[in-house]
Design an enzyme around this catalytic site. Structure first.
Site, PDB file in Angstrom:
ATOM      1  N   SER A  72       0.809  -1.234   0.165  1.00 35.52           N
ATOM      2  CA  SER A  72       0.024  -0.002  -0.172  1.00 35.52           C
ATOM      3  C   SER A  72       0.908   1.332   0.097  1.00 35.52           C
ATOM      4  CB  SER A  72      -0.847   0.074   1.363  1.00 35.52           C
ATOM      5  OG  SER A  72      -0.160  -0.066   2.416  1.00 35.52           O
TER       6      SER A  72
ATOM      7  N   HIS B 167      -1.177   5.901   6.520  1.00 35.92           N
ATOM      8  CA  HIS B 167      -0.316   5.851   5.388  1.00 35.92           C
ATOM      9  C   HIS B 167      -0.017   7.203   4.953  1.00 35.92           C
ATOM     10  CE1 HIS B 167      -1.941   1.631   5.440  1.00 35.92           C
ATOM     11  NE2 HIS B 167      -1.265   1.511   4.265  1.00 35.92           N
TER      12      HIS B 167
END
Length: 266
Positions: free
Chosen positions: A40, A243
């Site tokens: 990711s 993230h």
């Protein structure tokens, strides 16, 4: 998601302007065949503007932004949210070939259970958080080096002439007394786990003869609790939590990757 840090190729830690990033392209970008592998942190989870693949591949992710700026002869974007080393082996390596000249990858965080550790640290006690981190670090010491070695050997076998750049993970937090959320014991332990993960990745990259591009100094001052963060805190749904944002890719990962590509090009 080190020390001592393993740096196989020089990675610039200064702020690069858009013009400088463009200048960092290989001498003949038209001959570059680029494949973006990984999890990711490469697909761009958290950066928005996703395609329909189900992998959260973002046009704001560093591989897509580099390709847009440099117009390589070919660009294959196969990184996928949630990918482990086993997933890259089974689902992504088909994008590589003897004609591949450049590949990038972030990998290892999901093998070590990054998402589960973060959920434990957010939802449960300090003791539970530290236990989860210890279990992840034990995995990093035990199985992860072998997983990375197997994967990197396979990458080299599929694309023996490619310049492979392995990027790592930033610290999540700056340690300060003025920040809501996790306490500093949890934050410090999570940063320490990131260092151990990055050290493991760096050593595996060096053993494979790949370039290692360390993003931690680039994100310094832009962690969570910094007041100028390039990472998401807790989001609903949880998947984008911890993230990089679109800014984190543009100002964090992209300059580090661009500098590593330039260094590899000589």
């Amino acid at each position: 998601m080190n020390l001592p840090r393993v740096v196989v190729s020089a990675v610039c830690a200064v702020v690069l302007t858009g013009a400088a990033i463009t200048a960092a392209s290989p001498a003949s970008a038209a001959t570059v065949n680029y494949v973006a592998l990984g999890d990711s942190y490469s697909s761009g989870t958290g950066a928005g503007s996703y395609d329909s693949s189900g992998c959260q591949r973002s046009t704001n992710a560093y591989p897509a932004k580099w390709a847009a700026a440099h117009s390589p002869a070919s660009f294959s974007f196969v990184a996928c949210a949630g990918a482990t080393t086993a997933d890259v082996l089974s689902k992504q390596l088909g994008a590589l070939s003897p004609s591949t000249t450049l590949a990038s990858i972030t990998i290892g965080g999901n093998d070590a259970g990054f998402s589960s550790v973060m959920q434990t640290c957010v939802l449960y006690s300090t003791a539970s958080c530290l236990n989860a981190i210890t279990a992840a670090e034990n995995y990093m010491d035990g199985r992860l080096p072998g997983n990375l070695s197997t994967l990197f050997t396979a990458v080299h076998s599929k694309a023996a002439s490619a310049q492979v750049i392995v990027l790592d993970y930033p610290h999540l937090y700056i340690i300060t007394s003025y920040c809501a959320g996790l306490n500093n014991t949890k934050r410090t332990a999570l940063n320490g786990a990131a260092d151990k993960l990055d050290t493991t990745i760096g050593k595996a990259a060096a053993n494979a003869g790949f370039a290692f591009a360390d993003v931690r100094s680039r994100f310094s001052g832009h962690e969570l609790c910094s007041g100028d963060g390039w990472l998401h805190s807790v989001t609903i749904p949880f998947g984008e939590s911890y993230h990089p944002t679109a800014v984190g890719h543009a100002q964090g990962y992209l300059p580090v990757f661009s500098s590593a590509v330039a260094a590899a090009a000589g």
